[in-house]
Design an enzyme around this catalytic site. Sequence first.
Site, PDB file in Angstrom:
ATOM      1  CD  GLU A  61       8.217  12.423 -15.360  1.00 49.53           C
ATOM      2  OE1 GLU A  61       7.894  12.917 -14.288  1.00 49.53           O
ATOM      3  OE2 GLU A  61       8.678  13.116 -16.293  1.00 49.53           O
ATOM      4  CG  HIS A  97      -1.699  -1.235   1.435  1.00 53.27           C
ATOM      5  ND1 HIS A  97      -2.907  -1.500   0.839  1.00 53.27           N
ATOM      6  CD2 HIS A  97      -1.396  -2.333   2.171  1.00 53.27           C
ATOM      7  CE1 HIS A  97      -3.326  -2.707   1.205  1.00 53.27           C
ATOM      8  NE2 HIS A  97      -2.420  -3.237   2.009  1.00 53.27           N
ATOM      9  CE  LYS A 155      11.247  20.158 -11.004  1.00 52.00           C
ATOM     10  NZ  LYS A 155       9.855  19.791 -11.244  1.00 52.00           N
ATOM     11  CB  SER A 163      12.384  22.963 -15.345  1.00 51.31           C
ATOM     12  OG  SER A 163      11.598  24.127 -15.504  1.00 51.31           O
TER      13      SER A 163
END
Length: 463
Positions: A293, A159, A286, A280
């Site tokens: 992804e 979980h 970043k 970024s």
Amino acid sequence: MSNKKNIASARISAQGSDLLKALNDSLPFDKVLYAQDIEGSKAHAFMLAQQNIITQEDFEAIDRGLSQVLEEIESGLFTLDGGDEDIHMANERRLTEIIGDAGKRLHTARSRNDQVALDFRLFVQHNTKKISKLILENIQTLILRAKESTDIMLPGMTHLQHAQPINFGYHLLAYASMLQRDYKRFISSFERNNLSPIGCAALAGTPHPISREITAQKLGFDEPTLNCLDTVSDRDFALEILFNISTMMMHISRLSEELILWSASEFRWITLSDRHATGSSIMPQKKNPDIPELLRGKTGRVNGNLVSLLTVMKGLPLAYNKDMQEDKEGVFDSVKTATLSLEVLNEMIADMKINEDKMEDACMIGHLSATDLADYLVKDANLPFRDAYHITGNAVNLAEIKGVDISELSLEDLQSVDKRIGEGVVELLDNRASMNARVSEGGTATVRTIEQIEKLEHWIDNL
Ligand code: ARG
């Protein structure tokens, strides 16, 4: 409108409309199959000559001519944009331009229905092998990283909540196991589908005295398919590679999800190499995990390809229907996606930094060794598990009140919860002891993890 006479439409007098061509022509995408088409045609012509259906002389002209077509395509001389309907027509047209009348004999005892079934199967078989090799390379990389990580602890989760301490090698081996199943799935598909479709002609076979054995052997198939009607209607082999890719990408996607999570500031368990992260455009600080992804995102796309072809096939009467021309683009796309994904994943796993300290710090959150207290009470104090479970719950509550992890409670603390807790329990509740106590087969104890590595290596050595 193209003025080229369509060599495959004796019955059609009017020129097809431009819109028909736009809808009907598959050359823009099936040109990918040029090499398979030439390989298949060469084998077919060889068989025709062996069976005295064409002369040896014609075969030699066809064979030489097809080699030239191949060279012309690969050198860019023959550009495959001349308005032919598909790759089969394009190759045959160019062959006939080069060698003359002998080229017109190539299509004897053959239909585009078995021709396309052959070309596409050759493509699928070739890429099944190629992908399986890449999977193996990824398994080997996971093993390498697992070997250096069999002592590095992290919280195993259920979980997405801390559950029990495991080692990072063990976690990586879970993915190696998934990829091992994927590898076996690709290989078993290869074996099941290694049957030759050529010689089935349009749907019913042919009156010519062909030998499907000869073509099967020449093309590396085990034997010809059983039934021609099935063969020209069948795209199961394409569905299999799509399903195999989808399942494999689902595994890669789950790993990617964990890599993304583990790179987040809240975790920092791993650091992806700068080669596999991007910045970024606005936030100079970043570092984004775009690669995992994208692997996660591309899983949606290959699933779409699988569902598309299942849907195309589900209502088709036997035998060939033009709907089946829709079989290719999804497969080409999934194969390309899977190949690139496996190549990138391999590099990313090899290069990622494992932040041992961060993983081990995380093990002090969540009372990971609580189950060991319950197991102790069952084994050493002979309590029923349910009672042991409740006593352990009280120990966890005490640790919470004191603001410590259960592994940091003293013997006195533990005995204040239950008198039956005896000497040695404090050592048992140490996270590393907890991990190494899980010595059952397939468990996370370092010795068992090493054993799993050895088993995988043994499997690879014997492939
Ligand atoms: N281009 C077709 C396909 O990709 C193969 C040709 C079979 N066409 C036909 N009309 N029988 O499926």
